[in-house]
Scaffold this active site. Structure first.
Site, PDB file in Angstrom:
ATOM      1  N   GLY A   1     -13.044 -18.080 -54.770  1.00 53.69           N
ATOM      2  CA  GLY A   1     -14.148 -17.202 -55.154  1.00 53.69           C
ATOM      3  C   GLY A   1     -13.739 -16.169 -56.183  1.00 53.69           C
ATOM      4  N   PHE A   2     -12.648 -15.419 -55.899  1.00 51.30           N
ATOM      5  CA  PHE A   2     -12.067 -14.450 -56.830  1.00 51.30           C
ATOM      6  C   PHE A   2     -13.039 -13.355 -57.266  1.00 51.30           C
ATOM      7  CE2 PHE A   2      -9.957 -18.608 -57.784  1.00 51.30           C
ATOM      8  CZ  PHE A   2      -8.794 -18.334 -57.089  1.00 51.30           C
TER       9      PHE A   2
ATOM     10  N   GLY B   1      -9.787 -19.839 -49.076  1.00 49.80           N
ATOM     11  CA  GLY B   1      -8.585 -20.615 -49.346  1.00 49.80           C
ATOM     12  C   GLY B   1      -7.347 -19.767 -49.182  1.00 49.80           C
ATOM     13  N   THR B   2      -7.543 -18.507 -48.763  1.00 45.80           N
ATOM     14  CA  THR B   2      -6.438 -17.560 -48.614  1.00 45.80           C
ATOM     15  C   THR B   2      -5.651 -17.752 -47.329  1.00 45.80           C
ATOM     16  OG1 THR B   2      -7.913 -15.986 -47.539  1.00 45.80           O
ATOM     17  CG2 THR B   2      -7.703 -15.831 -49.936  1.00 45.80           C
TER      18      THR B   2
ATOM     19  N   ARG C   1       1.450  -4.563 -43.087  1.00 44.04           N
ATOM     20  CA  ARG C   1       1.822  -5.564 -42.091  1.00 44.04           C
ATOM     21  C   ARG C   1       1.482  -6.958 -42.618  1.00 44.04           C
ATOM     22  NH1 ARG C   1      -1.565  -6.140 -36.535  1.00 44.04           N
ATOM     23  NH2 ARG C   1      -0.061  -7.238 -35.209  1.00 44.04           N
ATOM     24  N   ILE C   2       2.474  -7.815 -42.703  1.00 43.26           N
ATOM     25  CA  ILE C   2       2.270  -9.185 -43.179  1.00 43.26           C
ATOM     26  C   ILE C   2       1.956 -10.066 -41.970  1.00 43.26           C
ATOM     27  CG2 ILE C   2       3.280 -11.144 -44.388  1.00 43.26           C
ATOM     28  CD1 ILE C   2       2.717  -8.693 -46.158  1.00 43.26           C
TER      29      ILE C   2
ATOM     30  N   PRO D   1       3.528 -14.888 -43.093  1.00 50.37           N
ATOM     31  CA  PRO D   1       4.367 -14.920 -44.293  1.00 50.37           C
ATOM     32  C   PRO D   1       4.118 -16.127 -45.186  1.00 50.37           C
ATOM     33  CG  PRO D   1       5.674 -14.320 -42.375  1.00 50.37           C
ATOM     34  CD  PRO D   1       4.320 -14.738 -41.869  1.00 50.37           C
TER      35      PRO D   1
ATOM     36  N   GLU E   1      -4.906  -9.437 -54.062  1.00 51.23           N
ATOM     37  CA  GLU E   1      -5.056  -9.002 -55.446  1.00 51.23           C
ATOM     38  C   GLU E   1      -3.842  -8.290 -56.029  1.00 51.23           C
ATOM     39  OE1 GLU E   1      -9.581  -7.960 -56.086  1.00 51.23           O
ATOM     40  OE2 GLU E   1      -9.028  -7.623 -53.999  1.00 51.23           O
TER      41      GLU E   1
END
Length: 716
Positions: A245-246, A472-473, A594-595, A598, A670
């Site tokens: 989408g972006f 898609g993230t 916080r990831i 990964p 982003e």
């Protein structure tokens, strides 16, 4: 502890460990269907007809000629289409773009404006009839050229104040030992996600249903309800799988025209944009012209900073690409002034595009910082560290965390920055000149109010329902891990359902706020559910469901500057005989809270950095001044980076805790693109001694530049 009612056993936390996508198998086998693939009985197909002139009025539309063609069911246009309302404030606090409110009048404000929708039994029949439709125009003169210094430019707020300022800029510059005063430009750039925009609309028992590809089902639901004067409860929008989408997949012409056609024909209607149509209907990143003035002492410490950005917008809708926003966070000075201005042109409306404002703005400010470092004789990394602010340069608020220095320290170590010869144009590898560059990055860490439903099922599993969007993230997978930890179970016992407005209001997938917002709502609901189960509640056959709403919690969060930060490093090789620029390696080190996962986080960061390479060297949409249209509006004419352009790229992160934040997520969607183009451009200067202040750095621009003597420097 194990309870008899749920069988829960405390497990090691899933958040922070690498997990493949929970829907990965469905995607690679084709079981995951996208908006344009889902079957419906009695489905009709709409094909948009776009204007061939840039400005004027529609004189006539010869619909009768195509209504007799095979399979044609209807031709909608300004003379017969349903009326819609655009006098409202949308979910995001902004008015709707009238481009989406199709067929309301005979005006043509830009090339590629929707003038009709042809509906037929098959896509092929609709396309053939659409291409045969004759539309006659009264043509008017147009203006599509953005240049600096236009007298009709004006300040515009957008989603932040248009102008900020403190201190005496003229005095600060006059008192500075070193001054940089340069103009930087970026071109028009387009979202080119894999999945085109697609929507199917139908009426089911008096309720409007839309199956769509979007960045927020409740966002689109709210907009459609207001536009068609419906109760929100009578509109359902679904969007389970999205192929990118972006920023472009909000409310667009294809959804509105599909609803119009379904209303007129009382049968399902699907409208899918072609790739070429997306170049005029899906929004884009406006070109920018930016002026940066920096004044510093001989040691490189800033005394004066001015960043002014100008972008174009359409004559029907005001959109701001806030390029000057980066300076409001990154660097301070006693005299600090920023401004975002726009000029109305006969062009399509720009829109949000990955890191809106930050992507082009970081190119200008980080290139200018590099020029300042050169003129002061200070290492570019050291110069940035010397100008680290103690609080928000404009807001004055404390930073929740600001680990930019740690990013530069770790990045410089891993990249081998200490071995860099600062002189430009001295390193060679055969015919190639080699150079390295760096830049800083930042992106806001926000959150929006969201609701979530978490159900304890009778079989010991848990179902999470939230109107999130996975572009898609890997958001669906991240939320599974968050829910598992909040419920103290393994991820295998959690099923996350997303992309349905019936699940209740939730933040859109945008501004790197999606996962943080949704995770907060899920954590709250899961915590309450876990407490109820701990009391020994027996789970009935229909399950136990808890609903959360984070509106009040967000309002209670302490006011601070919350941002992700990063340090970008790039090495390039330049052939001055052919003009070819190759990025040999790139490293990004980020402080992004916080990831959660990964594996997918690294994918997002690397993807952003690849886009930064594309921005620096390839992407450029060019308008023909005579016609007002784009040259080559497709993926043959619009160049993007490919695998061959990215041989060695790596992204990693440093610890970045925020003790005041109950979620701790800052978002990674982003930040990866921010500063990436500047790092590449700064590396090109280091390789050649030539400054390129206009993107992209095309071969012809390299060839037209004068290469200085070894150790010297010049401008492109």
């Amino acid at each position: 502890m194990t309870t008899a009612t749920t069988g829960r056993t405390p497990v090691k936390g899933a958040v922070g460990t690498a997990h493949t996508r929970v829907e990965g198998r469905d995607k690679v086998t084709g079981a995951a269907r996208y908006a344009g693939e889902i079957p419906f009985a009695d489905l009709a197909h709409g094909w948009l007809v776009l204007s061939t002139v840039t400005r004027g009025r529609i004189r006539s539309i010869d619909a009768d000629a195509v209504l007799g063609m095979p399979g044609v069911l209807a031709v909608l246009h300004h003379g017969n289409a349903p009326r819609v309302d655009t006098d409202y404030v949308g979910l995001l606090g902004i008015a709707p773009d009238p481009t989406a409110a199709v067929f309301q009048n005979d005006r043509v404000p830009h090339a590629g404006w929707p003038v009709a929708l042809v509906v037929a039994g098959t896509p092929e029949q609709a396309r053939e009839a659409a291409e045969a439709l004759v539309v006659t125009y009264d043509v008017e003169p147009h203006d599509t050229t953005l240049t600096a210094g236009r007298p009709d430019a004006y300040p515009a707020d957008g989603h932040m104040p248009a102008e900020t300022g403190k201190g005496d800029l003229a005095a600060g510059l006059a008192a500075s030992a070193v001054v940089v005063d340069e103009e930087y430009t970026t071109p028009e750039e387009h979202h080119s996600m894999m999945e085109p925009h697609a929507a199917t609309a139908l009426w089911d028992g008096g309720r409007l249903e839309v199956v769509d590809s979007n960045q927020g089902t409740t966002w689109v639901q709210s907009e459609l309800a207001k536009m068609f004067s419906l109760d929100e409860s009578s509109v359902r929008v679904r969007s389970e799988h999205v192929g990118g989408g972006f920023g472009s997949k909000g409310l667009r012409a294809h959804q509105v025209s599909a609803v119009m056609a379904a209303t007129v024909l009382r049968r399902p209607v699907r409208v899918v944009m072609t790739r070429r149509q997306m170049f005029s209907l899906a929004g884009y990143r406006s070109p920018t012209t930016q002026r940066v003035r920096l004044g510093a002492g001989a040691d490189g410490r800033l005394r004066a900073l001015e960043h002014r950005s100008l972008n174009q917008t359409s004559t029907v809708y005001e959109f701001v690409e806030p390029g000057a926003s980066v300076a409001r966070v990154m660097y301070d000075a006693d005299a600090h002034h920023t401004a975002n201005h726009v000029v109305r042109l006969d062009v399509p409306s720009p829109t949000f595009m990955r890191a809106p404002g930050e992507a082009p703005g970081s190119f200008a400010i980080e290139a200018a910082l590099d020029e300042l470092a050169e003129r002061c004789g200070v290492d570019p990394v050291e110069l940035r560290l010397r100008n680290e602010p103690e609080a928000g340069p404009v807001s004055g608020l404390p930073f929740s965390s600001r680990n930019l220095a740690a990013c530069f320290s770790e990045g410089a170590r891993r990249f081998g920055w200490a071995e860099r010869d600062p002189r430009p144009g001295v390193r060679r590898d055969g015919r190639w000149l080699l150079g390295t560059g760096t830049a800083a990055a930042s992106f806001p860490a926000g959150a929006g109010p969201s609701t979530a439903l978490v159900t304890a099922e009778a079989d010991g599993t848990f179902t999470v329902r939230i109107a999130a969007a996975d572009l898609g993230t890997g958001a669906r997978t991240a939320l599974t891990l968050v829910a598992a930890d909040a419920l103290e179970v393994t991820p295998e016992r959690v099923r996350v359902r997303i992309g349905d407005s019936d699940f209740g209001p939730a933040m859109i997938a945008g501004g790197s706020m999606g996962t943080r917002s949704w995770a907060w709502a899920i954590t709250v609901a899961a915590g309450e559910l876990r407490e109820r189960l701990a009391l020994g509640t027996t789970v009935p056959p229909e399950g136990i469901t808890v609903r959360s709403d984070t509106t009040e919690a967000l309002g209670a969060l302490a006011q601070k500057e919350r941002h992700a930060f990063g340090a970008q490093f790039a090495e390039v090789a330049v052939d001055t005989a052919t003009g070819e620029v190759r990025v040999r390696r790139m490293l990004g080190i980020f402080a992004a809270g916080r990831i959660v996962n990964p594996l997918t986080a690294r994918n997002q960061l690397v993807g952003g950095m690849v886009w930064g390479i594309s921005m620096a060297l390839h992407e450029e949409a060019v308008r023909d001044r005579a016609s007002g249209g784009l040259y080559g509006p497709d993926l043959a004419g619009y160049h993007v980076a490919t695998h061959a352009d990215v041989p060695d790229i790596e992204a990693d992160w440093v610890d970045d805790p925020d003790p005041d934040d109950p979620v701790g997520i800052k978002g990674v969607g982003e930040i990866g693109i921010v500063g990436a183009a500047a790092a590449v451009a700064n590396a090109v200067w280091h390789a050649t001694g030539v400054r390129h202040r206009s993107l992209p750095i095309r071969p012809d621009r390299v060839l037209s530049a004068t290469v200085p003597a070894v150790g010297g420097g010049t401008d492109a």
